[in-house]
Scaffold this active site. Structure first.
Site, PDB file in Angstrom:
ATOM      1  N   ASP A  17       0.025   6.996  -3.528  1.00 11.04           N
ATOM      2  CA  ASP A  17      -1.115   6.710  -4.402  1.00 11.04           C
ATOM      3  C   ASP A  17      -1.382   7.820  -5.409  1.00 11.04           C
ATOM      4  O   ASP A  17      -1.473   7.578  -6.614  1.00 11.04           O
ATOM      5  CB  ASP A  17      -2.385   6.502  -3.569  1.00 11.04           C
ATOM      6  CG  ASP A  17      -2.474   5.108  -2.972  1.00 11.04           C
ATOM      7  OD1 ASP A  17      -1.615   4.271  -3.311  1.00 11.04           O
ATOM      8  OD2 ASP A  17      -3.391   4.861  -2.175  1.00 11.04           O
ATOM      9  N   HIS A  67       0.851  -1.187   0.000  1.00 15.62           N
ATOM     10  CA  HIS A  67       0.000   0.000   0.000  1.00 15.62           C
ATOM     11  C   HIS A  67       0.886   1.235   0.000  1.00 15.62           C
ATOM     12  O   HIS A  67       2.113   1.142   0.166  1.00 15.62           O
ATOM     13  CB  HIS A  67      -0.937   0.006   1.209  1.00 15.62           C
ATOM     14  CG  HIS A  67      -2.200  -0.783   0.999  1.00 15.62           C
ATOM     15  ND1 HIS A  67      -3.121  -0.464   0.020  1.00 15.62           N
ATOM     16  CD2 HIS A  67      -2.703  -1.875   1.641  1.00 15.62           C
ATOM     17  CE1 HIS A  67      -4.133  -1.323   0.059  1.00 15.62           C
ATOM     18  NE2 HIS A  67      -3.896  -2.187   1.027  1.00 15.62           N
TER      19      HIS A  67
END
Length: 370
Positions: A166, A137
């Site tokens: 991200d 992540h």
């Protein structure tokens, strides 16, 4: 292929990407955000999702495109996807390396069908390397770049939401890569693969700090430098009301204004760039800001060259006069959300939902001609 300049060639009426066709393979995080930006800028984006996905119409990152549900394990569905890609300009997928190849939709197959296609791939670790097939992540991707170690308190690093990996290092680099490849393809007539890895992008975002380290203006560690909370003149301070304000008075003239408006007459504040003095000066400044409310400080400092702003929550941000004046937020399906950015003078971006009849027309257009 579609003539981008042909009048009426696109169902879009605005945006610099009007007439460009993008096929998105549904995912989460940076891929959808990147495609939201492309759709906001006028591209016709069709999202392929699994059967029964039932995407929410209120999704911010999902705005601006129509979702088609398909079973990608069905060979007939794969044939339909290849037909769709035959007249597309770009593809965006965010699966682990090898997934698209196993589906029969890898770059070799797709580019053989459509040599001008830009094939955008969004992953955390990239298409190759020791970690390429490992789960991860944002927090992991920025950990190995030096970014996370530099952000936080003296005691421990603090994740900066998932903005750095991200969306900053992932989605924005994917958009830049896809646009650059589309521009090159318009000249060469050849597409290519864009390998956008969040660890690559996050590392790239650290370029300034690598540069500052090289010239001796940055020390590894947290709360030791002028941009990481170490300096008293660049940070966040709590007010009497429990809310916070931010200051960024780096330049001498801005620092002088800070001293003037905050009443910092103490001679100790003369040592602006003395790192050894920063902890004590920060404590003194904490006491000063704690003496008034956030509203009081806004009346005193907002709009000056101090480099000041109140620290607002998301709901407060939508009501700030500057944000309201610039229409930074809009409401869609009853949901407040950021408006498209950046802004274009001649071909403005806009949020527009394709109607069912429109998407059917797009799909008919995209089908290969006999």
């Amino acid at each position: 292929m579609l003539d981008k300049t042909a009048p009426g060639a696109s169902l879009r009426t605005s945006g610099p990407l009007s007439g460009f066709r993008v096929v998105e393979f549904a995912g989460i995080g940076p891929g959808p955000f990147a495609c939201m930006m492309l759709a906001d800028m006028g591209a016709d984006v069709v999202t392929l999702d699994r059967v029964g996905a039932k995407k929410s119409v209120t999704s911010v990152a999902g705005r601006g495109r129509k979702v088609i549900e398909l079973d990608l394990k069905d060979k007939a569905a794969i044939a339909e996807v290849l037909d769709l890609l035959a007249n597309a300009d770009a593809l965006v997928e965010g699966f682990r390396p090898g997934v698209m190849e196993r589906l029969g939709l890898g770059p070799d197959v797709v580019l053989a069908r459509n040599p001008k296609l830009v094939y955008g791939r969004m992953t955390g670790w990239g298409q190759e390397g020791p970690l390429a097939n490992a789960a991860g992540h944002d927090i992991n991707y920025i950990s190995i770049t030096g970014a996370l170690a530099a952000i936080g308190t003296k005691e421990a690093p603090v994740p900066p939401l998932n903005l750095v990996g991200d969306f900053g290092g992932g989605a924005l680099y994917l958009v830049v890569g896809v646009l650059a490849a589309l521009l090159e393809a318009s000249r060469s007539g050849k597409g290519q693969v864009v390998d956008a890895a969040m660890c690559d992008g996050a590392a790239s975002l650290m370029s300034f700090f690598f540069d500052m380290t090289t010239i001796g203006r940055w020390t590894e560690g947290r709360v030791q430098n002028f941009l990481d909370g170490g300096a008293h003149f660049y940070g966040v301070y709590e007010c009497a009301c429990g809310h916070f304000v931010s200051i960024g008075s780096i330049e001498p003239q801005f620092y002088a204004l800070l001293r003037e408006h905050a009443g910092l007459t103490d001679a100790d504040f003369d040592a602006q760039m003395d790192r050894k003095a920063w902890p004590a000066l920060k404590q003194k400044l904490q006491a000063v800001f704690k003496s008034k409310t956030r509203e009081d400080w806004c009346k005193i400092m907002e709009g000056t060259d101090i480099c000041f702003a109140p620290v607002l929550t998301m709901s407060e941000a939508t009501e700030h006069p500057h944000m309201v004046a610039r229409n930074v937020f809009l409401e869609r399906h009853g949901v407040k959300q950021p408006a498209p950015a950046p802004r274009f003078s001649r071909t403005p971006s806009a949020v527009r939902e394709p109607e069912a009849a429109e998407i059917e027309a797009v799909l008919r257009e995209w089908k290969p001609r006999p």
